[in-house]
Design a protein around this motif. Structure first.
Motif, PDB file in Angstrom:
ATOM      1  N   ALA A 388      -7.802   0.541  12.475  1.00 26.26           N
ATOM      2  CA  ALA A 388      -6.460   1.027  12.177  1.00 26.26           C
ATOM      3  C   ALA A 388      -5.437  -0.017  12.608  1.00 26.26           C
ATOM      4  CB  ALA A 388      -6.209   2.352  12.894  1.00 26.26           C
ATOM      5  N   THR A 416      -5.435   3.004   8.208  1.00 27.24           N
ATOM      6  CA  THR A 416      -4.916   4.047   9.086  1.00 27.24           C
ATOM      7  C   THR A 416      -6.077   4.663   9.878  1.00 27.24           C
ATOM      8  OG1 THR A 416      -5.202   5.827   7.460  1.00 27.24           O
ATOM      9  CG2 THR A 416      -3.151   4.546   7.354  1.00 27.24           C
ATOM     10  N   TYR A 420      -6.471   4.968   4.614  1.00 26.15           N
ATOM     11  CA  TYR A 420      -5.629   3.825   4.274  1.00 26.15           C
ATOM     12  C   TYR A 420      -4.310   4.303   3.691  1.00 26.15           C
ATOM     13  CZ  TYR A 420      -6.561   4.554  -0.720  1.00 26.15           C
ATOM     14  OH  TYR A 420      -6.624   5.087  -1.985  1.00 26.15           O
ATOM     15  N   LYS A 421      -3.332   3.389   3.682  1.00 25.34           N
ATOM     16  CA  LYS A 421      -2.055   3.604   3.020  1.00 25.34           C
ATOM     17  C   LYS A 421      -1.814   2.430   2.090  1.00 25.34           C
ATOM     18  CE  LYS A 421       2.947   4.045   3.809  1.00 25.34           C
ATOM     19  NZ  LYS A 421       4.026   4.019   4.832  1.00 25.34           N
TER      20      LYS A 421
END
Length: 450
Positions: A388, A416, A420-421
């Motif tokens: 992360a 994250t 994920y972003k």
């Protein structure tokens, strides 16, 4: 007589020159406390003196060169001027007779004649220099050699940035390694790069904010390129528009040389000549992104030259998009680049064929991901699974020279705690959405022409 093409190429040069004044744009920087915390972590990891040198400003002789600090030095200091150095002394030094500070920033003395040409610089004796830099101890650079000689009497090892055996270009690390050896002849030099780069892999909130600004400027540039791209333009005209938008958004430079390749050029991974006229019926691959306050975005989209993918172009595009989506679905802490690469390759090999009925994996010739940050290919220390706070690219591609089709889709992703972003989510990836944006651009051009 100057040709139309020459005039257009000059326009690109002018746009590029508009990007060479970072100080005028107001360089954004994280708080001094963030850099101090990083220094503390490096000192905790290395129980020996550490010396790291910033760039001198002579690394590039080109008069349009934008000074960019040595990355590890900047990561630990936030100092973006020439000729500085950082000395970190372990706590154990006090038991060995060291009476000086444990953290010292060394700056060159002010050169007022030089500043008439290049602007004001910080000096070690400036009023308020400690508050500006965030260092309780700021010394003139000339004192560093004596400090190293003193430390060498009690420490058999000093850590610095050792040269890479494959080092290309200006020999920064090699030059300063030799300088340290001259100052402290009896010590063994060890490499501190891995300890710093391990920290760099996990981005702070401030770094994420700066990365997002670079990404947002780059997304805006890609939108503009989608709306303007058409046959009859030259590749460099598309690149020039994108560079202009980066500059207007505050980017000090490009994250890398713009890649805009049409037709066969779309199959050349690092194509940067940008001198071809775009023809109808082909694809245009645009790997173009800006750098904001030192932080680099990295984005690629592939467009149909005249706004509509041919059936074959769409087929290849959908395979690449499917491979990217398959890899994205697997993103989370613990995933590895090798595992993600296999997912993308397996997808490509199980979807679609070339003209000889062979699988398409042979046309996927590069890695899926790399870290981004202060460098577009940011280091991350020793290889390890994703964690992360890491920011990486996801960029499968298929390049078929015999069909003049190269397709790459590249996005920037934050790992994250649970997945994920997608930091580039605002920029469409689907072929239908891209065709829609290009149609809007064509309609806008039609209105202006009336």
């Amino acid at each position: 007589m100057i040709s139309r093409r020459s005039i257009l190429r000059c326009s690109l040069v002018l746009f590029l020159l508009a990007c060479i004044a970072p100080l005028a744009r107001g360089w954004e920087r994280e708080p001094n406390s963030v850099f101090a915390e990083r220094r503390g972590k490096v000192m905790a990891a290395v129980n020996a003196p550490i010396v790291i040198f910033g760039y001198t400003g002579h690394e590039e002789a080109n008069p349009s060169y934008v000074f960019m600090q040595e990355e590890n030095f900047y990561y630990l200091t936030g100092h973006n001027e020439e000729g500085a150095a950082l000395l970190l002394v372990p706590e154990s030094a006090a038991q060995k007779g060291w009476t000086g500070p444990r953290v010292i920033l060394y700056l060159p003395p002010r050169d007022l004649a030089e500043e008439k040409w290049n602007g004001p610089r910080m000096g070690p004796d400036d009023p308020g220099i400690k508050e500006k830099t965030g260092f309780a101890d700021v010394e003139t650079f000339a004192k560093l050699k004596d400090a190293l000689a003193t430390l060498a009497k009690n420490f058999p090892e000093i850590y610095t940035e050792l040269p890479d055996p494959k080092e290309d270009g200006y020999p920064h690390a090699a030059n300063w390694t030799a300088w340290v050896k001259d100052a402290a002849t009896q010590v063994t030099l060890k490499d501190v790069s891995s300890a710093v780069e391990t920290l760099r892999a996990i981005k702070s909130p401030g770094e994420l904010a700066l990365l997002q600004k670079a990404i947002d400027a780059s997304i805006d540039a890609h939108f503009a390129a989608m709306k303007m791209t058409r046959s009859g333009l030259y590749e460099y005209q598309v690149a020039a528009k994108m560079v202009e938008i980066h500059s207007e958004a505050g980017c000090e430079t490009e994250a890398y040389a713009p890649i805009v390749g049409s037709g066969f050029n779309s199959t050349v991974l690092h194509y940067n000549k940008l001198d071809r006229e775009i023809d109808g019926g082909e694809v245009v691959l645009m790997d173009v992104a800006g750098q904001y306050s030192g932080y680099a975005a990295d984005i690629t989209r592939t467009l149909p030259a005249d706004g509509k993918y041919t059936p074959r172009q769409r087929e290849i595009y959908e395979v690449v998009l499917g491979a990217q989506n398959a890899a994205l679905a697997a993103l989370k802490p613990g995933a590895t680049f090798g595992g993600l690469q296999k997912i993308a390759m397996d997808y490509i090999n199980s979807h679609g064929k070339d003209k000889e009925d062979r699988t398409l994996g042979r046309y996927y010739i590069h890695g899926l991901s790399h870290h981004i940050g202060l460098n577009v290919h940011d280091p991350s220390g020793p290889s390890r699974p994703l964690e992360a706070g890491m920011v990486i690219t996801v960029e499968p591609g298929i390049y078929i020279p015999e069909e003049n089709i190269g397709v790459r889709i590249e996005d920037d992703v934050l790992i994250t705690p649970t997945g994920y972003k997608l930091l580039t989510a605002r920029l469409p990836r689907s072929p239908d959405e891209i065709e829609k944006i290009m149609a809007e651009g064509k309609a806008e051009r039609g209105k202006h022409a009336q």
